[in-house]
Write a protein that holds these residues in place. Structure first.
Motif, PDB file in Angstrom:
ATOM      1  N   TYR A  30      40.825  40.635  49.230  1.00 31.63           N
ATOM      2  CA  TYR A  30      40.947  39.585  48.220  1.00 31.63           C
ATOM      3  C   TYR A  30      41.879  38.475  48.688  1.00 31.63           C
ATOM      4  O   TYR A  30      41.621  37.287  48.485  1.00 31.63           O
ATOM      5  N   ILE A  31      42.988  38.860  49.334  1.00 30.79           N
ATOM      6  CA  ILE A  31      43.983  37.851  49.734  1.00 30.79           C
ATOM      7  C   ILE A  31      43.801  37.381  51.173  1.00 30.79           C
ATOM      8  O   ILE A  31      44.496  36.456  51.610  1.00 30.79           O
ATOM      9  N   GLU A  53      39.589  31.512  40.839  1.00 28.21           N
ATOM     10  CA  GLU A  53      40.603  32.118  39.996  1.00 28.21           C
ATOM     11  C   GLU A  53      41.040  31.155  38.899  1.00 28.21           C
ATOM     12  O   GLU A  53      41.167  29.963  39.114  1.00 28.21           O
ATOM     13  N   PHE A 104      42.190  44.895  47.785  1.00 32.43           N
ATOM     14  CA  PHE A 104      43.232  43.888  47.556  1.00 32.43           C
ATOM     15  C   PHE A 104      43.474  43.080  48.830  1.00 32.43           C
ATOM     16  O   PHE A 104      43.677  41.861  48.782  1.00 32.43           O
ATOM     17  N   ASN A 141      46.832  39.343  39.777  1.00 31.28           N
ATOM     18  CA  ASN A 141      47.925  39.521  40.741  1.00 31.28           C
ATOM     19  C   ASN A 141      48.914  40.576  40.257  1.00 31.28           C
ATOM     20  O   ASN A 141      49.427  41.380  41.045  1.00 31.28           O
ATOM     21  N   ILE A 155      47.423  43.938  40.874  1.00 30.19           N
ATOM     22  CA  ILE A 155      47.585  44.330  42.274  1.00 30.19           C
ATOM     23  C   ILE A 155      48.992  44.864  42.523  1.00 30.19           C
ATOM     24  O   ILE A 155      49.172  45.932  43.137  1.00 30.19           O
ATOM     25  N   LYS A 193      44.271  34.663  36.667  1.00 26.79           N
ATOM     26  CA  LYS A 193      44.587  34.950  38.063  1.00 26.79           C
ATOM     27  C   LYS A 193      45.913  35.685  38.144  1.00 26.79           C
ATOM     28  O   LYS A 193      46.077  36.633  38.919  1.00 26.79           O
ATOM     29  N   THR A 194      46.880  35.251  37.333  1.00 28.77           N
ATOM     30  CA  THR A 194      48.185  35.914  37.297  1.00 28.77           C
ATOM     31  C   THR A 194      48.041  37.358  36.858  1.00 28.77           C
ATOM     32  O   THR A 194      48.704  38.258  37.401  1.00 28.77           O
TER      33      THR A 194
END
Length: 390
Positions: free
Chosen positions: A173-174, A101, A170, A110, A113, A106-107
């Motif tokens: 992803y996390i 990222e 999502f 996020n 999401i 990346k922000t």
């Protein structure tokens, strides 16, 4: 046909599947994305053949022996092609990459999401009284109609694309950023709840299968056992309103998982053999449902090859089987080579495999493919590649 002949017919199918899984293990591909697809087609083709040829099952049987044998021939061809594809594993000359990222981007991902999650959850809250699972949990047995068939929730097909396919991506992803196994499991149940909130059990079942394959690496533990138990319990809740007892519901769950999709394909074959005219059908699956159940208002989807057969015939079907297998296997090899163990991409691949195996050919489903593709494009925009790791 004689039962002995039925057994003889099944042997090549069973042997091909055992040998294919053995080859996947030997080539260290049993945890590849393609395995998810292969498991699905194994279920959809082997399950019905065992049920009808060996167990003499009668459910969904509005077809003749001739249709069943043609289905058997298609299955035999499919498994031979799949094995050939796997045995001739391609060499992909690409450097291995790691997805990393990048600060501001990346922000952005996020934020994407969070925005999707907030909009979907607010929408579900707005129409909570029309959601089947919530009605079941609240004991409202007078309103047990799936959201995709009731028409009570506007734009539900679009919303369910996010609850069933995008939001689980999502989660994956996390997932590796969450250290607590318990926290992972709780979040999984929250995501799983969203996939089944409209009463459609299919995505939820295959989400559990995906976790077992790619998160827990085929290991049984307390979490996989709980997830499997939860799958049966939710199926029981959704079916208990029909007045059936536990034994009937359990048999229905097994039959629904292993037989129904394939039976929908066989009935398509039968309808063509008896001269059914699909030219006036707005949706093939709706006509098949009416033919199978002698009532309207439902859908009988199957692997997308079933609709190919209806629209273009057997020769085109066999060609499409070869081409689609070729594409899916090589895409799997590419993902392994470039982005090994990236659960976001594995789930995106599994989403496409799920839609191919469980959905009809329609404009609405093309939208779902595009949604998964767009989700992946946003993901790739937020990463940079570092070559040759590990």
């Amino acid at each position: 046909m004689d039962e002995f002949i039925h057994v003889i017919l099944l042997l090549p199918i069973i042997f091909l599947n055992i040998y294919t899984y053995r080859t996947l293990i030997k080539q260290d591909e049993i945890l590849s994305p393609y395995t998810f697809f292969y498991i699905m087609i194994s279920i959809e083709f082997v399950g019905p053949l065992i049920y009808y040829l060996l167990l003499n099952g009668q459910s969904y049987k509005s077809f003749s022996e001739q249709s069943l044998i043609l289905y058997y021939i298609i299955a035999l061809f499919l498994f031979c092609i799949s094995l050939i594809q796997i045995k001739s594993k391609p060499t992909i000359y690409l450097s291995r990459s790691r997805l990393c990222e990048r600060g501001r981007k990346k922000t952005i991902f996020n934020i994407y999401i969070v925005v999707v999650m907030v909009v979907v959850i607010l929408y579900l809250i707005r129409y909570r009284h029309q959601l089947l699972l919530l009605n079941v949990l609240q004991g409202h047995s007078d309103n047990l109609i799936r959201s995709d068939t009731s028409g009570l929730i506007p734009h539900w097909y679009t919303v369910s694309t996010f609850t069933s396919l995008i939001i689980p991506s999502f989660y994956f992803y996390i997932l590796n950023k969450i250290r607590s196994e318990f926290a992972r499991f709780i979040l999984f149940f929250a995501v799983a709840f969203l996939t089944i909130i409209d009463g459609n059990k299919g995505v939820f079942i295959y989400l559990v299968l995906f976790m077992f394959l790619y998160v827990y690496k085929l290991r049984m533990n307390q979490y996989t056992i709980l997830a499997t138990g939860a799958a049966f319990y939710i199926y029981y809740l959704l079916k208990s309103g029909t007045g059936s007892n536990l034994d009937i519901i359990f048999k229905s769950a097994i039959r629904r998982f292993f037989v129904t999709q394939g039976a929908c394909f066989i009935n398509r074959i039968e309808m063509l053999l008896v001269g059914y005219d699909f030219s006036q059908a707005s949706r093939i699956s709706a006509d098949v449902y009416q033919y199978m159940y002698h009532t309207s208002g439902g859908s009988a989807p199957t692997v997308f090859w079933g609709d190919i057969y209806v629209q273009y015939g057997l020769v085109v079907l066999l060609i499409i089987i070869v081409i689609s297998n070729w594409i899916l296997y090589r895409l799997s090899c590419l993902i392994i080579k470039k982005y090994s163990n990236n659960l976001f991409l594995y789930w995106s691949y599994a989403s496409v495999a799920y839609m191919l195996c469980m959905s009809e050919l329609s404009f609405e489903h093309i939208f779902r493919y595009l949604a998964v593709l767009f989700n992946c494009l946003i993901f790739f925009v937020t990463v940079r590649k570092k070559s040759q790791i590990g």
